[in-house]
Design a protein around this motif. Structure first.
Motif, PDB file in Angstrom:
ATOM      1  N   THR A 241      -6.167   3.375  12.183  1.00  0.00           N
ATOM      2  CA  THR A 241      -6.010   1.989  11.359  1.00  0.00           C
ATOM      3  C   THR A 241      -6.095   0.904  12.465  1.00  0.00           C
ATOM      4  O   THR A 241      -6.083  -0.325  12.147  1.00  0.00           O
ATOM      5  CB  THR A 241      -4.881   1.849  10.422  1.00  0.00           C
TER       6      THR A 241
ATOM      7  N   VAL B  43       3.602   4.010   4.534  1.00  0.00           N
ATOM      8  CA  VAL B  43       3.245   5.496   4.296  1.00  0.00           C
ATOM      9  C   VAL B  43       4.353   6.542   4.741  1.00  0.00           C
ATOM     10  O   VAL B  43       4.745   7.756   4.095  1.00  0.00           O
ATOM     11  CB  VAL B  43       1.936   5.962   5.328  1.00  0.00           C
ATOM     12  N   PHE B  44       4.838   6.230   5.996  1.00  0.00           N
ATOM     13  CA  PHE B  44       5.914   6.957   6.402  1.00  0.00           C
ATOM     14  C   PHE B  44       7.110   7.103   5.425  1.00  0.00           C
ATOM     15  O   PHE B  44       7.874   8.295   5.340  1.00  0.00           O
ATOM     16  CB  PHE B  44       6.323   6.531   7.906  1.00  0.00           C
TER      17      PHE B  44
ATOM     18  N   SER C   4      -1.710  -3.094   9.537  1.00  0.00           N
ATOM     19  CA  SER C   4      -1.802  -1.803   9.922  1.00  0.00           C
ATOM     20  C   SER C   4      -0.416  -1.130  10.247  1.00  0.00           C
ATOM     21  O   SER C   4       0.105  -0.130   9.655  1.00  0.00           O
ATOM     22  CB  SER C   4      -2.388  -1.253  11.022  1.00  0.00           C
ATOM     23  N   LYS C   5       0.526  -1.843  10.754  1.00  0.00           N
ATOM     24  CA  LYS C   5       1.983  -1.313  11.302  1.00  0.00           C
ATOM     25  C   LYS C   5       2.461  -1.229   9.977  1.00  0.00           C
ATOM     26  O   LYS C   5       3.370  -0.440   9.909  1.00  0.00           O
ATOM     27  CB  LYS C   5       2.440  -2.368  12.015  1.00  0.00           C
TER      28      LYS C   5
ATOM     29  N   PHE D 185       0.554  11.213  10.655  1.00  0.00           N
ATOM     30  CA  PHE D 185       0.983  10.012  10.599  1.00  0.00           C
ATOM     31  C   PHE D 185       0.653   9.217  11.890  1.00  0.00           C
ATOM     32  O   PHE D 185       0.202   8.051  11.988  1.00  0.00           O
ATOM     33  CB  PHE D 185       2.412  10.071  10.771  1.00  0.00           C
TER      34      PHE D 185
ATOM     35  N   TYR E  44      -2.939   8.546  11.749  1.00  0.00           N
ATOM     36  CA  TYR E  44      -3.314   7.372  10.709  1.00  0.00           C
ATOM     37  C   TYR E  44      -3.059   5.868  11.353  1.00  0.00           C
ATOM     38  O   TYR E  44      -3.735   5.200  11.447  1.00  0.00           O
ATOM     39  CB  TYR E  44      -2.080   7.448   9.550  1.00  0.00           C
ATOM     40  N   ILE E  45      -1.884   5.866  12.419  1.00  0.00           N
ATOM     41  CA  ILE E  45      -1.902   4.800  13.081  1.00  0.00           C
ATOM     42  C   ILE E  45      -2.732   4.199  14.000  1.00  0.00           C
ATOM     43  O   ILE E  45      -3.531   3.175  14.297  1.00  0.00           O
ATOM     44  CB  ILE E  45      -0.316   4.638  13.813  1.00  0.00           C
TER      45      ILE E  45
ATOM     46  N   SER F  59       1.709  -0.765   6.884  1.00  0.00           N
ATOM     47  CA  SER F  59       1.239  -0.100   5.978  1.00  0.00           C
ATOM     48  C   SER F  59       1.649   1.295   6.609  1.00  0.00           C
ATOM     49  O   SER F  59       1.958   2.296   5.467  1.00  0.00           O
ATOM     50  CB  SER F  59      -0.223  -0.052   5.912  1.00  0.00           C
ATOM     51  N   SER F  60       1.722   1.575   7.774  1.00  0.00           N
ATOM     52  CA  SER F  60       2.151   2.773   8.481  1.00  0.00           C
ATOM     53  C   SER F  60       3.583   3.045   8.059  1.00  0.00           C
ATOM     54  O   SER F  60       4.018   4.166   7.755  1.00  0.00           O
ATOM     55  CB  SER F  60       1.796   2.630  10.029  1.00  0.00           C
TER      56      SER F  60
END
Length: 259
Positions: free
Chosen positions: A69, A20-21, A13-14, A62, A65-66, A16-17
């Motif tokens: 997830t 995304v950012f 998750s970290k 954002f 999102y974190i 992917s974040s």
């Protein structure tokens, strides 16, 4: 086994974040910023207003999102104190990489002092150059730009008095820059305390693949009462900056000791 699965899920998750950012920031800088210039009629002031609001909403997305997830949980105490604030210097302790993102997500009209090296980052360089103040500029120019941003445009200046992320287990060392910005613009200071668990993987010198071994990142923020600059106005800048810096450190350390 279950604990290891949860750890891997949060680590993914970290990562992917961050992806995304990075991708979203690149799209914002290369595609949306030019559109905002057109929508603003090529007025720099209107462009800044539109862009800051958009970045605020993007950072809200954002952060959410974190959370969704499963990598982070955020709570904000006394959040109502941030409603409608204008022309203030916002300070905070600085335990992790996400601190400025969280603060901008909470403050729509935010300006900030950022590391000059970020101008070289292809994902966010255009955002930095258009909206924020690199710390590589001459300090007098930083002061003037921040004062104009706060007093004329109604923005709030986010600055971490430590100047960099805290080192785990070491005392905080506050520089006088944050106090000088507040005193130069004659504006009060809003302290925000970042609490929660240890931000393993987001601290200074941590590796990207590190993560807290047993739980998600916990961010417990507390917005504290304003620190007035009035008691320091009639002093020489050298002395007032020292005293105001000591006051800011005292306020945040007191909160740190409680939590």
């Amino acid at each position: 086994m279950i604990r290891r699965i949860k750890y891997l899920r949060r680590l993914i998750s970290k990562l992917s974040s961050f992806a995304v950012f990075g991708i979203s920031s690149l799209i914002l800088a290369t595609s949306l910023f030019p559109l905002f210039h057109v929508l603003a009629g090529f007025s720099e002031k209107r462009f800044n207003v539109i862009s800051r609001k958009f970045v605020n909403h993007f950072f809200q997305f954002f952060v959410k999102y974190i959370e969704v997830t499963g990598a982070m949980r955020l709570s904000v105490e006394n959040r109502e104190l941030l409603k409608g604030i204008k022309g203030k210097v916002v300070i905070a302790n600085h335990p992790s990489l996400l601190d400025v993102v969280i603060l901008i997500s909470l403050i729509p009209n935010a300006n900030c002092i950022v590391k000059g090296s970020l101008v070289q980052n292809k994902f966010i360089s255009l955002i930095i150059r258009n909206l924020y103040i690199p710390n590589t500029l001459p300090f007098d120019e930083q002061l003037e730009r921040a004062k104009k941003s706060m007093l004329e445009d109604g923005n709030n200046l986010i600055i971490f008095p430590e100047g960099t992320r805290s080192k785990p287990g070491e005392p905080w060392y506050f520089k006088k820059g944050a106090a000088r910005f507040a005193l130069f613009a004659n504006t009060d200071v809003v302290p925000i305390y970042f609490g929660g668990n240890e931000k393993i993987g987001l601290r200074k010198h941590d590796k990207m693949l590190q993560f807290h071994p047993t739980e998600r990142y916990i961010y417990n923020l507390r917005v504290l009462p304003d620190i007035s600059v009035a008691p320091y106005k009639d002093m020489p800048m050298s002395r007032s900056a020292i005293l105001l810096t000591a006051k800011m450190k005292e306020v945040l350390e007191k909160e740190h000791d409680v939590h």
